[in-house]
Design a protein around this motif. Structure first.
Motif, PDB file in Angstrom:
ATOM      1  N   SER A 262      -4.855  12.778 -13.468  1.00  0.00           N
ATOM      2  CA  SER A 262      -4.617  10.962 -14.467  1.00  0.00           C
ATOM      3  C   SER A 262      -5.459   9.969 -14.045  1.00  0.00           C
ATOM      4  CB  SER A 262      -2.914  11.233 -13.843  1.00  0.00           C
ATOM      5  OG  SER A 262      -2.514  10.090 -14.034  1.00  0.00           O
ATOM      6  N   MET A 263      -5.640   9.217 -14.654  1.00  0.00           N
ATOM      7  CA  MET A 263      -6.033   8.122 -14.181  1.00  0.00           C
ATOM      8  C   MET A 263      -5.305   6.688 -14.581  1.00  0.00           C
ATOM      9  SD  MET A 263      -9.047   8.685 -15.244  1.00  0.00           S
ATOM     10  CE  MET A 263      -9.392  10.332 -15.088  1.00  0.00           C
ATOM     11  N   PRO A 264      -3.940   6.853 -14.574  1.00  0.00           N
ATOM     12  CA  PRO A 264      -3.086   5.782 -13.528  1.00  0.00           C
ATOM     13  C   PRO A 264      -2.943   6.277 -12.431  1.00  0.00           C
ATOM     14  CG  PRO A 264      -2.234   6.418 -15.972  1.00  0.00           C
ATOM     15  CD  PRO A 264      -3.750   7.302 -15.583  1.00  0.00           C
ATOM     16  N   ALA A 265      -2.715   7.694 -11.913  1.00  0.00           N
ATOM     17  CA  ALA A 265      -2.767   7.895 -10.922  1.00  0.00           C
ATOM     18  C   ALA A 265      -3.862   8.011  -9.576  1.00  0.00           C
ATOM     19  CB  ALA A 265      -1.717   9.486 -10.567  1.00  0.00           C
ATOM     20  N   TYR A 266      -4.575   8.196 -10.357  1.00  0.00           N
ATOM     21  CA  TYR A 266      -6.078   7.034  -9.370  1.00  0.00           C
ATOM     22  C   TYR A 266      -5.877   6.316  -9.264  1.00  0.00           C
ATOM     23  CZ  TYR A 266      -7.847  12.494  -8.847  1.00  0.00           C
ATOM     24  OH  TYR A 266      -8.536  13.143  -8.614  1.00  0.00           O
ATOM     25  N   SER A 267      -5.246   5.323 -10.353  1.00  0.00           N
ATOM     26  CA  SER A 267      -6.082   3.620 -10.044  1.00  0.00           C
ATOM     27  C   SER A 267      -4.348   3.481  -9.164  1.00  0.00           C
ATOM     28  CB  SER A 267      -5.700   3.383 -11.526  1.00  0.00           C
ATOM     29  OG  SER A 267      -5.254   1.608 -11.097  1.00  0.00           O
ATOM     30  N   LEU A 268      -3.078   3.842  -9.117  1.00  0.00           N
ATOM     31  CA  LEU A 268      -2.689   3.725  -7.862  1.00  0.00           C
ATOM     32  C   LEU A 268      -2.850   3.492  -6.971  1.00  0.00           C
ATOM     33  CD1 LEU A 268       0.232   4.778 -10.193  1.00  0.00           C
ATOM     34  CD2 LEU A 268       0.138   2.085  -9.600  1.00  0.00           C
ATOM     35  N   MET A 269      -3.400   5.032  -6.387  1.00  0.00           N
ATOM     36  CA  MET A 269      -3.906   5.515  -5.002  1.00  0.00           C
ATOM     37  C   MET A 269      -5.743   4.329  -4.664  1.00  0.00           C
ATOM     38  SD  MET A 269      -3.225   7.065  -2.831  1.00  0.00           S
ATOM     39  CE  MET A 269      -3.204   9.153  -3.444  1.00  0.00           C
ATOM     40  N   GLY A 270      -6.210   4.299  -5.674  1.00  0.00           N
ATOM     41  CA  GLY A 270      -7.039   3.135  -5.414  1.00  0.00           C
ATOM     42  C   GLY A 270      -6.463   1.537  -4.735  1.00  0.00           C
ATOM     43  N   GLN A 271      -5.836   1.137  -5.145  1.00  0.00           N
ATOM     44  CA  GLN A 271      -4.858   0.349  -4.839  1.00  0.00           C
ATOM     45  C   GLN A 271      -3.925   0.640  -3.585  1.00  0.00           C
ATOM     46  OE1 GLN A 271      -4.575  -2.534  -6.868  1.00  0.00           O
ATOM     47  NE2 GLN A 271      -3.555  -3.385  -5.559  1.00  0.00           N
TER      48      GLN A 271
ATOM     49  N   ALA B  49       1.011  -1.155   0.268  1.00  0.00           N
ATOM     50  CA  ALA B  49      -0.205  -0.115  -0.303  1.00  0.00           C
ATOM     51  C   ALA B  49       0.914   1.164  -0.323  1.00  0.00           C
ATOM     52  CB  ALA B  49      -0.861   0.237   1.478  1.00  0.00           C
ATOM     53  N   TYR B  50       1.930   1.110   1.123  1.00  0.00           N
ATOM     54  CA  TYR B  50       2.602   2.702   0.975  1.00  0.00           C
ATOM     55  C   TYR B  50       3.348   2.440  -0.166  1.00  0.00           C
ATOM     56  CZ  TYR B  50       7.725   4.961   1.691  1.00  0.00           C
ATOM     57  OH  TYR B  50       8.442   5.448   1.190  1.00  0.00           O
ATOM     58  N   ASP B  51       3.925   1.321  -1.360  1.00  0.00           N
ATOM     59  CA  ASP B  51       4.760   1.242  -2.507  1.00  0.00           C
ATOM     60  C   ASP B  51       3.562   1.905  -3.528  1.00  0.00           C
ATOM     61  OD1 ASP B  51       6.976   1.268  -1.550  1.00  0.00           O
ATOM     62  OD2 ASP B  51       6.468  -1.533  -2.374  1.00  0.00           O
ATOM     63  N   TYR B  52       2.760   1.619  -3.387  1.00  0.00           N
ATOM     64  CA  TYR B  52       1.434   2.287  -4.629  1.00  0.00           C
ATOM     65  C   TYR B  52       1.563   3.896  -4.234  1.00  0.00           C
ATOM     66  CZ  TYR B  52       0.434  -1.971  -6.672  1.00  0.00           C
ATOM     67  OH  TYR B  52       0.241  -3.188  -7.850  1.00  0.00           O
ATOM     68  N   ARG B  53       0.972   3.856  -3.188  1.00  0.00           N
ATOM     69  CA  ARG B  53       0.977   5.534  -2.721  1.00  0.00           C
ATOM     70  C   ARG B  53       1.544   6.512  -3.130  1.00  0.00           C
ATOM     71  NH1 ARG B  53       1.994   9.349   2.382  1.00  0.00           N
ATOM     72  NH2 ARG B  53       0.558  11.368   1.538  1.00  0.00           N
ATOM     73  N   VAL B  54       2.940   6.139  -3.031  1.00  0.00           N
ATOM     74  CA  VAL B  54       4.154   6.701  -3.702  1.00  0.00           C
ATOM     75  C   VAL B  54       4.463   7.041  -5.050  1.00  0.00           C
ATOM     76  CG1 VAL B  54       6.644   6.700  -3.609  1.00  0.00           C
ATOM     77  CG2 VAL B  54       5.546   6.012  -1.292  1.00  0.00           C
ATOM     78  N   ALA B  55       4.253   5.858  -5.782  1.00  0.00           N
ATOM     79  CA  ALA B  55       3.893   5.347  -6.997  1.00  0.00           C
ATOM     80  C   ALA B  55       3.277   6.211  -7.729  1.00  0.00           C
ATOM     81  CB  ALA B  55       3.478   4.255  -7.564  1.00  0.00           C
ATOM     82  N   ALA B  56       1.511   6.507  -6.878  1.00  0.00           N
ATOM     83  CA  ALA B  56       0.447   7.504  -7.209  1.00  0.00           C
ATOM     84  C   ALA B  56       1.064   8.573  -7.012  1.00  0.00           C
ATOM     85  CB  ALA B  56      -0.630   6.744  -6.339  1.00  0.00           C
ATOM     86  N   GLY B  57       2.041   9.070  -6.071  1.00  0.00           N
ATOM     87  CA  GLY B  57       2.359  11.012  -6.045  1.00  0.00           C
ATOM     88  C   GLY B  57       3.208  11.361  -6.938  1.00  0.00           C
ATOM     89  N   VAL B  58       3.748  10.206  -7.631  1.00  0.00           N
ATOM     90  CA  VAL B  58       4.907  10.891  -8.544  1.00  0.00           C
ATOM     91  C   VAL B  58       4.525  10.084  -9.836  1.00  0.00           C
ATOM     92  CG1 VAL B  58       6.687   9.831  -9.841  1.00  0.00           C
ATOM     93  CG2 VAL B  58       7.312   9.057  -7.436  1.00  0.00           C
ATOM     94  N   VAL B  59       3.836  10.241 -10.282  1.00  0.00           N
ATOM     95  CA  VAL B  59       2.426  10.142 -11.279  1.00  0.00           C
ATOM     96  C   VAL B  59       1.513  11.222 -11.122  1.00  0.00           C
ATOM     97  CG1 VAL B  59       0.757   8.430 -13.257  1.00  0.00           C
ATOM     98  CG2 VAL B  59       2.760   7.608 -11.807  1.00  0.00           C
ATOM     99  N   HIS B  60       1.175  11.940 -10.064  1.00  0.00           N
ATOM    100  CA  HIS B  60       0.153  13.018  -9.915  1.00  0.00           C
ATOM    101  C   HIS B  60       1.073  14.032  -9.942  1.00  0.00           C
ATOM    102  CE1 HIS B  60      -3.197  15.128  -8.726  1.00  0.00           C
ATOM    103  NE2 HIS B  60      -2.253  15.941  -7.764  1.00  0.00           N
ATOM    104  N   ALA B  61       2.397  13.906 -10.096  1.00  0.00           N
ATOM    105  CA  ALA B  61       2.864  15.302  -9.935  1.00  0.00           C
ATOM    106  C   ALA B  61       4.011  15.179 -10.776  1.00  0.00           C
ATOM    107  CB  ALA B  61       3.787  14.892  -8.556  1.00  0.00           C
ATOM    108  N   SER B  62       4.098  14.417 -11.840  1.00  0.00           N
ATOM    109  CA  SER B  62       4.485  14.468 -13.529  1.00  0.00           C
ATOM    110  C   SER B  62       3.982  15.232 -14.363  1.00  0.00           C
ATOM    111  CB  SER B  62       4.571  12.964 -14.094  1.00  0.00           C
ATOM    112  OG  SER B  62       4.980  13.335 -14.823  1.00  0.00           O
TER     113      SER B  62
END
Length: 171
Positions: free
Chosen positions: A36-45, A16-29
């Motif tokens: 961004s749909m990928p950011a929301y998908s990662l945050m949902g995960q 969960a931690y890793d997916y949240r970090v990844a969501a933040g990176v994608v969202h900030a890109s």
């Protein structure tokens, strides 16, 4: 650790931690649109895994989580609240509402497959705060549940945090 099989509460929370970090990176890109749909998908995960980590620690079997809860964030939150999530984490109404708002498109895989029409998404900062509260608030509980009370306490006395949960931006 053997009692958990391949899927322990701490393992789920670590993911969960890793997916949240990844969501933040994608969202900030700057390469992605603001919503961004990928950011929301990662945050949902991230939120799904955090809630399932809690449920798993409370004794819920993986078969139930996969077959009955599935990817339904609202149901996972409802079941976690029924098992006293509030004793560990105080989620306000707006945080729970942001999880509920994400649940419908997330469980229907709307972030992975194109579907014509509009989509209402939760405020990103509220969602990020919700994920932060869940992951940070469940850290010690997941360790003690996975490794046992005494071993978990020993681990936490040697190292207070096994992963650093970045704080969300100030709202």
């Amino acid at each position: 650790m053997a009692k958990w099989g391949r899927t322990s509460p701490y393992g789920m929370l670590r993911f969960a931690y890793d997916y949240r970090v990844a969501a933040g990176v994608v969202h900030a890109s700057p390469l992605f649109a603001h919503a961004s749909m990928p950011a929301y998908s990662l945050m949902g995960q991230a939120i799904e895994l955090a809630l399932k980590s809690f449920l798993r620690a409370r004794g819920v079997e993986m078969t139930y989580l996969s077959r009955k809860v599935g990817h339904d964030l609202s149901r996972a939150l409802q079941e976690a609240r029924a098992l006293s999530l509030h004793r560990l984490i105080q989620l306000h109404d707006f945080e729970m509402h942001s999880i509920d708002l994400l649940s419908y498109p997330y469980r229907g895989h709307r972030f992975r497959y194109i579907v014509n029409g509009s989509l209402t998404l939760p405020n990103w900062d509220f969602l990020d705060l919700s994920a932060h509260l869940l992951i940070d608030g469940l850290h010690d509980f997941a360790i003690r549940s996975t490794f046992g009370r005494d071993e978990g306490r020993s681990m936490l006395s040697k190292r207070a945090r096994y992963f650093h949960v970045p704080k969300p931006k100030k709202l």
